[in-house]
Design a protein around this motif. Structure first.
Motif, short mmCIF file in Angstrom:
data_model
loop_
_atom_site.label_atom_id
_atom_site.label_comp_id
_atom_site.label_asym_id
_atom_site.label_seq_id
_atom_site.Cartn_x
_atom_site.Cartn_y
_atom_site.Cartn_z
N ALA A 1 -1.00 -6.10 -11.38
CA ALA A 1 -1.14 -6.77 -12.59
C ALA A 1 -2.19 -5.77 -13.58
CB ALA A 1 -1.67 -8.02 -12.73
N ASP A 2 -3.22 -5.26 -12.81
CA ASP A 2 -4.24 -4.56 -13.48
C ASP A 2 -3.89 -2.89 -13.61
OD1 ASP A 2 -5.64 -6.75 -13.71
OD2 ASP A 2 -6.72 -6.32 -11.97
N PHE A 3 -2.55 -2.35 -13.30
CA PHE A 3 -2.33 -1.16 -13.34
C PHE A 3 -1.07 -0.94 -14.13
CE2 PHE A 3 -4.65 -1.88 -9.12
CZ PHE A 3 -5.29 -1.16 -9.29
N PRO A 4 -0.79 0.40 -14.66
CA PRO A 4 0.45 0.44 -15.39
C PRO A 4 1.29 1.03 -14.67
CG PRO A 4 -1.21 2.70 -15.48
CD PRO A 4 -1.69 1.51 -14.76
N VAL A 5 2.07 -0.13 -13.78
CA VAL A 5 3.01 0.05 -12.93
C VAL A 5 4.08 -1.01 -13.55
CG1 VAL A 5 3.94 -0.40 -10.64
CG2 VAL A 5 1.50 0.56 -10.98
N ARG A 6 5.32 -0.59 -13.80
CA ARG A 6 6.46 -1.35 -14.17
C ARG A 6 7.25 -1.82 -13.08
NH1 ARG A 6 5.15 2.88 -17.51
NH2 ARG A 6 6.62 4.17 -16.69
N ILE A 7 7.58 -3.13 -13.06
CA ILE A 7 8.53 -3.54 -11.72
C ILE A 7 9.61 -4.31 -12.12
CG2 ILE A 7 8.16 -5.16 -9.88
CD1 ILE A 7 5.21 -4.64 -9.96
N ALA A 8 10.62 -4.17 -11.59
CA ALA A 8 11.98 -4.94 -11.96
C ALA A 8 12.54 -5.72 -10.78
CB ALA A 8 12.91 -3.74 -12.70
N GLN A 9 13.19 -6.75 -11.06
CA GLN A 9 13.88 -7.27 -10.05
C GLN A 9 15.42 -7.40 -10.36
OE1 GLN A 9 12.98 -11.62 -9.72
NE2 GLN A 9 14.23 -11.61 -7.81
N ARG B 1 1.04 -1.22 0.20
CA ARG B 1 0.01 0.02 0.19
C ARG B 1 0.92 1.26 0.08
NH1 ARG B 1 -5.66 -1.50 2.74
NH2 ARG B 1 -5.64 -3.62 2.24
N ALA B 2 1.90 1.13 0.60
CA ALA B 2 3.05 2.25 0.60
C ALA B 2 3.49 2.50 -0.67
CB ALA B 2 3.96 2.03 1.57
N ALA B 3 3.79 1.50 -1.30
CA ALA B 3 4.48 1.50 -2.66
C ALA B 3 3.26 2.25 -3.60
CB ALA B 3 4.72 0.27 -3.17
N TRP B 4 2.30 1.70 -3.47
CA TRP B 4 0.97 2.49 -4.44
C TRP B 4 0.87 3.83 -4.27
CZ3 TRP B 4 -1.52 1.85 -8.62
CH2 TRP B 4 -2.67 2.81 -8.70
N VAL B 5 1.09 4.30 -2.86
CA VAL B 5 1.04 5.76 -2.69
C VAL B 5 2.24 6.43 -3.34
CG1 VAL B 5 1.15 7.54 -0.75
CG2 VAL B 5 -0.35 5.56 -0.59
N ALA B 6 3.10 5.84 -3.43
CA ALA B 6 4.32 6.62 -3.81
C ALA B 6 4.51 6.38 -5.44
CB ALA B 6 5.69 5.90 -3.34
N VAL B 7 3.89 5.37 -6.05
CA VAL B 7 3.86 5.06 -7.49
C VAL B 7 2.63 6.05 -7.96
CG1 VAL B 7 3.44 3.86 -9.17
CG2 VAL B 7 4.87 2.98 -7.52
N ALA B 8 1.64 6.38 -7.21
CA ALA B 8 0.69 7.18 -7.65
C ALA B 8 1.09 8.58 -7.72
CB ALA B 8 -0.74 6.76 -6.87
N ASP B 9 1.77 8.88 -6.86
CA ASP B 9 2.14 10.30 -6.92
C ASP B 9 3.58 10.51 -7.75
OD1 ASP B 9 1.98 12.73 -5.69
OD2 ASP B 9 3.52 12.52 -4.15
N GLY B 10 3.93 9.56 -8.65
CA GLY B 10 4.83 9.95 -9.72
C GLY B 10 6.21 9.37 -9.11
N LYS B 11 6.32 8.73 -8.30
CA LYS B 11 7.72 8.51 -7.60
C LYS B 11 8.26 7.09 -7.58
CE LYS B 11 8.14 12.62 -5.38
NZ LYS B 11 9.20 13.51 -5.84
N ASP C 1 9.05 1.75 -12.18
CA ASP C 1 8.44 2.36 -11.02
C ASP C 1 9.07 1.78 -9.85
OD1 ASP C 1 6.61 4.44 -12.44
OD2 ASP C 1 5.51 2.46 -13.34
N ILE C 2 8.81 0.47 -9.65
CA ILE C 2 9.27 -0.17 -8.57
C ILE C 2 10.40 -1.30 -8.77
CG2 ILE C 2 8.31 -1.96 -6.84
CD1 ILE C 2 5.61 -0.76 -7.21
N ALA C 3 11.56 -1.24 -8.14
CA ALA C 3 12.66 -1.90 -8.17
C ALA C 3 12.71 -2.94 -7.00
CB ALA C 3 14.18 -1.28 -8.38
N ILE C 4 12.74 -4.25 -7.15
CA ILE C 4 12.83 -4.95 -5.95
C ILE C 4 14.11 -5.88 -5.96
CG2 ILE C 4 11.69 -7.10 -4.75
CD1 ILE C 4 9.15 -6.18 -6.28
N GLY C 5 14.97 -5.85 -4.94
CA GLY C 5 16.22 -6.35 -5.23
C GLY C 5 17.12 -6.66 -3.79
#
Length: 532
Positions: free
Chosen positions: A59-67, A25-35, A90-94
């Motif tokens: 999956a249903d949102f235009p969020v790009r995730i990388a590992q 949920r925190a990640a969604w708030v940040a991504v929705a704010d363009g971060k 948008d989101i980097a998991i590593g």
């Protein structure tokens, strides 16, 4: 996250209590704010699991995730690093790969550190240094002493998830001497009810020998092996197959310790449990019992004579702390044992014996309060003695009034810790209620503390009240208006300077009540001279 200042929040929740949901949920708030969001995990397995979880949720949102981990090829890693630098990801998991010098973020807004206790100070500070305005969300079940102490002192924000998920049951924990019969019984109980089990053997060199012994002992089991020295693709395949229930017993090392979520696995057998730390045992036990089924943890140990005294204590503690939500209490216990570490240095524990926890907390609290008020902390003040009040009369709790010596010491400490007159009044009422009418020495003691509370904000170091004079001594640079002080001295004939930091009042006070009253009047008059 929506406030004007950067967030630095520790979320402490027991294993399986929903910390990952908070992160999503925190990640969604940040991504929705363009971060951009960086999610730091301690192991490749946990990074892979987060990648799948985030991918499914967004999956249903235009969020790009990388590992970024060793599960990804060089080509994929290079593309992810380029995407982060130009803002396409948008989101980097590593894993620690996120801390590499070649990883640059275009508009980093949030850093999520999962299983914070598995990282060192340098690694955590390196992420904060990426940008001064970054929000930091730290997730852990058993915070290390330094992190927990900083949260309790108010340097970091702190949240506790104390409510267990619905229908969750506490994990039944058994400490048993290792035997073939116990192992077979534990594994067969789980397999017969259609579940899966972990067998933890933390020695890669002998893990294949253990596999052969297990296959002989439990021929009904389909056994897979997982450890950190396996090739990336092989390890990834084994974990996926276990999650999809192609195997029902996973023989593994501590690589499964953090964050692995397999709801159908509800029994764990730990070989040589005496060799693990308290937090590590708690984390390993937390790999099971993540659904509504009853889970079991078997801690296998050798003969008690071959275990250290500390190992026996750890096993007793982990067996006692089997209730849901015990991770936080375990971390508090760890803080008391090992010390709070350094706030600005790199030591994550220790230094407690040097000053004692109470003084350490007091010094830190004063520094935090000063910074919050916009003042520079006075580095010498926390170590300075409290205001000394001498009324030339016995000031104590008499032995015949409070007979128990421990109770007297406790009451003295509580009086010394009172910071307001109201708190002192409450203590006075308690004394009268418990022990009866106050004797004269006890009244003098309370009066002494009342004068101490009133004098300290004025920079008074000592008040010495005799029968014919009262001497008030100040600290260096007291918070009093110098011009007003000169006018005060000139307006009174009974006051004169007795040195650079002392005032002498020529006032006769034949008895104690009159003396205390005069000292109170002097303190009240001096409080009017304080700098505005």
């Amino acid at each position: 996250m929506t406030s004007g200042k950067p967030m630095d929040r520790l979320v402490c929740g027991d294993v399986g209590f929903g910390k990952t949901e908070v992160a999503l949920r925190a990640a969604w708030v940040a991504v929705a704010d363009g971060k951009q969001v960086a999610v730091l995990a301690p192991t490749t397995l946990l990074a892979e699991q987060h990648f799948q979880t985030f991918g499914d949720r967004f999956a249903d949102f235009p969020v790009r995730i990388a590992q970024l981990s060793r599960f990804r090829s060089k080509k994929e890693t290079s593309a992810a690093i380029d995407g982060l630098a130009d803002g396409r990801i948008d989101i980097a998991i590593g894993t620690h790969k996120l801390l590499s010098p070649d990883v640059k973020f275009d508009r980093l807004g949030l850093v999520i550190i999962d299983e914070e206790h598995r990282f060192g100070v340098r690694q955590k500070e390196a992420l904060k240094a990426l940008r001064a305005e970054v929000d930091v969300l730290t997730l852990t079940a058993t915070p290390i002493p330094r992190t927990l102490a900083m949260s309790l002192e108010g340097i970091r924000d702190f949240s506790v998830i104390a409510t267990a998920p619905q229908r969750r049951l506490a994990i039944k924990t058994f400490v048993r001497r290792e035997s073939a019969g116990t192992i077979r019984e534990a594994l067969m109980r789980e397999l017969k009810r259609g579940g899966q089990a972990y067998f933890l053997h933390n020695e890669v060199e002998t893990i294949e020998n253990r596999r052969a012994r297990l296959a002989e002992l439990v021929p009904e089991a389909r056994i897979a092996v997982a450890h950190g020295q396996m090739p990336e693709r092989e390890l990834e395949r084994v974990m996926r197959d276990f999650l999809q229930q192609r195997f029902n017993v996973l023989l593994c090392t501590t690589i499964i310790e953090t964050g692995i979520d397999v709801p159908s696995a509800n029994t764990i057998v730990i070989h040589r449990a005496d060799r693990f730390g308290l937090a590590q045992l708690h984390q390993l036990r937390g790999r099971v019992g993540r659904s509504h089924h009853q889970a079991y943890a078997y801690l296998m140990v050798p003969d008690e004579k071959s275990m250290t005294r500390d190992a026996v204590k750890r096993l007793e503690a982990i067996q006692a702390l089997e209730e849901l939500g015990s991770g936080f209490y375990l971390a508090m216990h760890d803080l008391e044992i090992r010390g709070a570490g350094e706030v600005l240095g790199e030591s994550q524990s220790g230094d407690m014996q040097e000053v004692g926890f109470a003084l350490y907390s007091e010094m830190l609290a004063e520094a935090v309060d000063a910074l919050r008020a916009g003042r520079e902390p006075d580095l010498s003040a926390p170590l300075s003695a409290t205001t000394e009040i001498v009324l030339r009369a016995p000031a104590l709790l008499p032995e015949d009034y409070v007979p128990d010596v421990r109770e007297r010491l406790s009451l003295y400490k509580r009086m010394a810790n009172c910071t307001t007159s109201d708190a002192l009044d409450g203590l006075r009422e308690e004394l009268v209620d418990r022990f009866g009418k106050l004797p004269e020495p006890a009244r003098t003691l309370l009066e002494t503390h009342r004068l101490r509370i009133a004098s300290r904000p004025l920079g008074i170091a000592k008040i010495d009240a005799a029968a014919d004079t009262i001497v008030v001594q100040f600290v260096a640079d007291p918070p009093l208006d110098a011009a007003a002080m000169i006018r005060f001295i000139q307006s009174r004939r009974d006051v004169k300077l007795a040195g650079p930091d002392r005032l002498r009042f020529a006032i006769a006070t034949p008895d104690l009540p009159a003396r205390a009253q005069k000292v109170r009047e002097i303190v009240d008059q001096l409080s009017k001279l304080a700098r505005q």
